[in-house]
Scaffold this motif. Structure first.
Motif, PDB file in Angstrom:
ATOM      1  N   GLY A   1       0.851  -1.193   0.000  1.00  0.00           N
ATOM      2  CA  GLY A   1       0.000   0.000   0.000  1.00  0.00           C
ATOM      3  C   GLY A   1       0.879   1.232   0.000  1.00  0.00           C
ATOM      4  O   GLY A   1       2.098   1.124  -0.101  1.00  0.00           O
TER       5      GLY A   1
ATOM      6  N   ASP B   1      -5.258   2.216  -0.971  1.00  0.00           N
ATOM      7  CA  ASP B   1      -5.748   2.050   0.406  1.00  0.00           C
ATOM      8  C   ASP B   1      -6.279   0.649   0.683  1.00  0.00           C
ATOM      9  O   ASP B   1      -6.365   0.233   1.830  1.00  0.00           O
ATOM     10  CB  ASP B   1      -6.874   3.056   0.703  1.00  0.00           C
ATOM     11  CG  ASP B   1      -6.322   4.386   1.192  1.00  0.00           C
ATOM     12  OD1 ASP B   1      -5.100   4.460   1.436  1.00  0.00           O
ATOM     13  OD2 ASP B   1      -7.100   5.345   1.320  1.00  0.00           O
TER      14      ASP B   1
ATOM     15  N   PRO C   1      -3.418  -2.942   2.039  1.00  0.00           N
ATOM     16  CA  PRO C   1      -3.105  -3.582   3.325  1.00  0.00           C
ATOM     17  C   PRO C   1      -4.147  -4.640   3.701  1.00  0.00           C
ATOM     18  O   PRO C   1      -3.794  -5.747   4.136  1.00  0.00           O
ATOM     19  CB  PRO C   1      -3.127  -2.420   4.339  1.00  0.00           C
ATOM     20  CG  PRO C   1      -2.904  -1.191   3.538  1.00  0.00           C
ATOM     21  CD  PRO C   1      -3.492  -1.470   2.180  1.00  0.00           C
TER      22      PRO C   1
ATOM     23  N   PRO D   1       1.250   1.490   5.635  1.00  0.00           N
ATOM     24  CA  PRO D   1       0.437   0.312   5.320  1.00  0.00           C
ATOM     25  C   PRO D   1       0.882  -0.903   6.126  1.00  0.00           C
ATOM     26  O   PRO D   1       0.070  -1.779   6.427  1.00  0.00           O
ATOM     27  CB  PRO D   1       0.669   0.097   3.815  1.00  0.00           C
ATOM     28  CG  PRO D   1       1.851   0.915   3.432  1.00  0.00           C
ATOM     29  CD  PRO D   1       2.020   1.985   4.482  1.00  0.00           C
TER      30      PRO D   1
END
Ligand code: SAJ
Length: 417
Positions: free
Chosen positions: A261, A293, A296, A333
């Motif tokens: 991420g 986003d 993760p 992340p």
């Protein structure tokens, strides 16, 4: 046009290197930070974050009495504002630190002073600061009112890469957006004291604001492409690192690297400033944010399904910072992946975290007994599953043949055998 004393407001990742660099050119620099602990550390000639070569620069500047720190502004000829401009919980720009920094200048501002905003800001903010200060200081004139105003205000966005800040401060081209032409020229004179190797690119304040946001949004979109491609590769059972490496042999292709991420205080945030300014026109930029986003959570899910296939496995997570060889955990992340693993209902009750650049776990990971910080050897020896989240140098150098039979999730592709 002389600058006898320069003040840098905000002594963080950008402000402190900038202050120390001016001080190294024999200019009196007063750094201002509202955090007394940071002020004390700097006045002892020390630094409060990891950045190559900054410790010596600050130590020398303080020893030579060219740099000192204080918790509120004192008079100076130029003020460089480098305070954070984060996001609110609803992804809107939070300009409270910037407005407070501007307000803190009203006691000390005098005719002829230059204010440079280096913080990344939404389009129109430099003009807003000029209007705001003119309301607070009616005895002075400001550049949105007249070309020949008493005060000079410019936006010159910082564009340096954490990990290479001192080099890039001097080497990078500098975009300088004055509210008026005179404002830009005065700011260029100030940066001239640093003897920059890069070019001085003079423009309007609003243009400079969008230039900075565009650079980071561009990178975010490109990283999102790499991240999406890596998921497609996985679906098709093809090695993404090999695809990217081979595609990049094309003379006009340069795909970035996928990972867990996008983190940090810049690329994960600045695109939102554009989205907020033009919500109906920023579809690609918003989608890129969402792709990055979601990464993760995607990795956490994969690790959890591996965990559920074993009985009471130990998971080693290598790296917590937002990228390699820094100590910055903001928007990381890696922290999100570990938090998701720790909070999910699964058979996992031991997560060993290795992060050589920090000495204690971040607050999000402190309230669970599942997570412990340890060193690389211990974690690798004990783990059934290894999750590489950051490509720190020390991880890349670890001998792959010492790892043995483990399940490996390598989000950065560092252990490609
Ligand atoms: N990342 C990837 N794949 C890549 C490159 C980066 O996943 O190929 C990830 C990193 O791991 C990290 C995030 O993206 O989580 C951001 O890292 P970065 O190294 O790309 O950038 P920053 O946030 O450290 O610094 C950026 C830089 N902007 C650009 O390169 C356009 C820097 O020049 C800016 O000054 C800085 O933002 C800032 O302060 O705005």
């Amino acid at each position: 046009m002389t600058f006898k004393t320069i003040s840098v407001i905000g002594l963080g990742y950008i402000g402190l290197p900038t202050a120390a660099m001016f001080a190294s050119r024999n200019i009196n620099v007063i750094g201002v930070d509202t955090n007394d602990e940071i002020v004390n550390i700097i006045n002892q000639g020390k630094i409060h974050f990891v950045e190559p070569d900054l410790d010596k620069l600050v130590c020398d500047a303080v020893k030579n009495k060219k740099l000192s720190a204080i918790n509120k502004p004192v008079p100076a000829d130029a003020f460089i504002i480098a305070v954070p401009t984060p996001l609110t919980n609803s992804n809107k720009p939070d300009l409270s630190y910037l407005m407070a920094a501007a307000k803190s200048l009203i006691e000390v501002l005098k005719k002829g002073d230059l204010i440079i905003i280096e913080s990344t800001v939404p389009v129109g903010t430099t003009q807003i600061i000029s209007e705001y200060l003119s309301e607070l200081c009616p005895e002075l004139s400001f550049p949105h009112q007249s070309e020949k105003a008493d005060i000079f205000i410019t936006h010159s966005p910082e564009r340096v890469l954490p990990g290479r800040i001192l080099t890039e401060l001097i080497k990078n081209d500098r975009v300088i957006g004055g509210i008026s032409k005179r404002c830009g020229e005065k700011a260029a004179n100030l940066y001239g004291l640093l003897d920059l190797k890069g070019e001085y690119l003079l423009t309007k304040a609003a243009t400079a604001e969008l230039v900075k946001l565009s650079e980071n949004a561009y990178r975010d979109v490109n990283i999102a492409f790499a991240n999406e491609l890596s998921i497609i590769c996985e679906r098709l059972n093809i090695n993404p690192w090999e695809v990217i490496q081979l595609a990049n042999h094309h003379p006009r292709v340069d795909i970035l690297q996928p990972g867990p991420g996008v983190g940090g205080h810049c690329i994960a945030i600045d695109p939102w400033f554009i989205i907020n300014s033009a919500p109906n026109n920023a579809e690609l930029i918003r989608t890129a944010r969402n792709v990055n986003d979601s990464k993760p959570g995607y990795f956490a899910k994969k690790v959890i399904s591996a965990v559920n296939s074993l009985s009471a496995p130990i998971v080693a997570c290598l790296g917590l910072t937002y990228k390699a060889d820094v100590d910055d955990l903001r928007q990381s992340p890696a922290v999100k992946v570990v938090s998701e693993l720790a909070s999910s209902q699964n058979k996992l009750d031991k997560i060993l975290v290795v992060e050589p650049n920090i000495s204690s776990l971040p607050i999000e990971l402190q309230n669970t007994s599942k997570v412990a910080l340890t060193n690389l050897e211990n974690a690798i020896d004990a783990a059934d599953i290894i999750v590489i989240l950051v490509d720190h140098k020390s991880f890349k150098e670890f001998p792959y043949d010492r790892i043995g039979e483990k399940i490996i999730f390598d989000t950065k592709g560092i252990w490609q055998s």
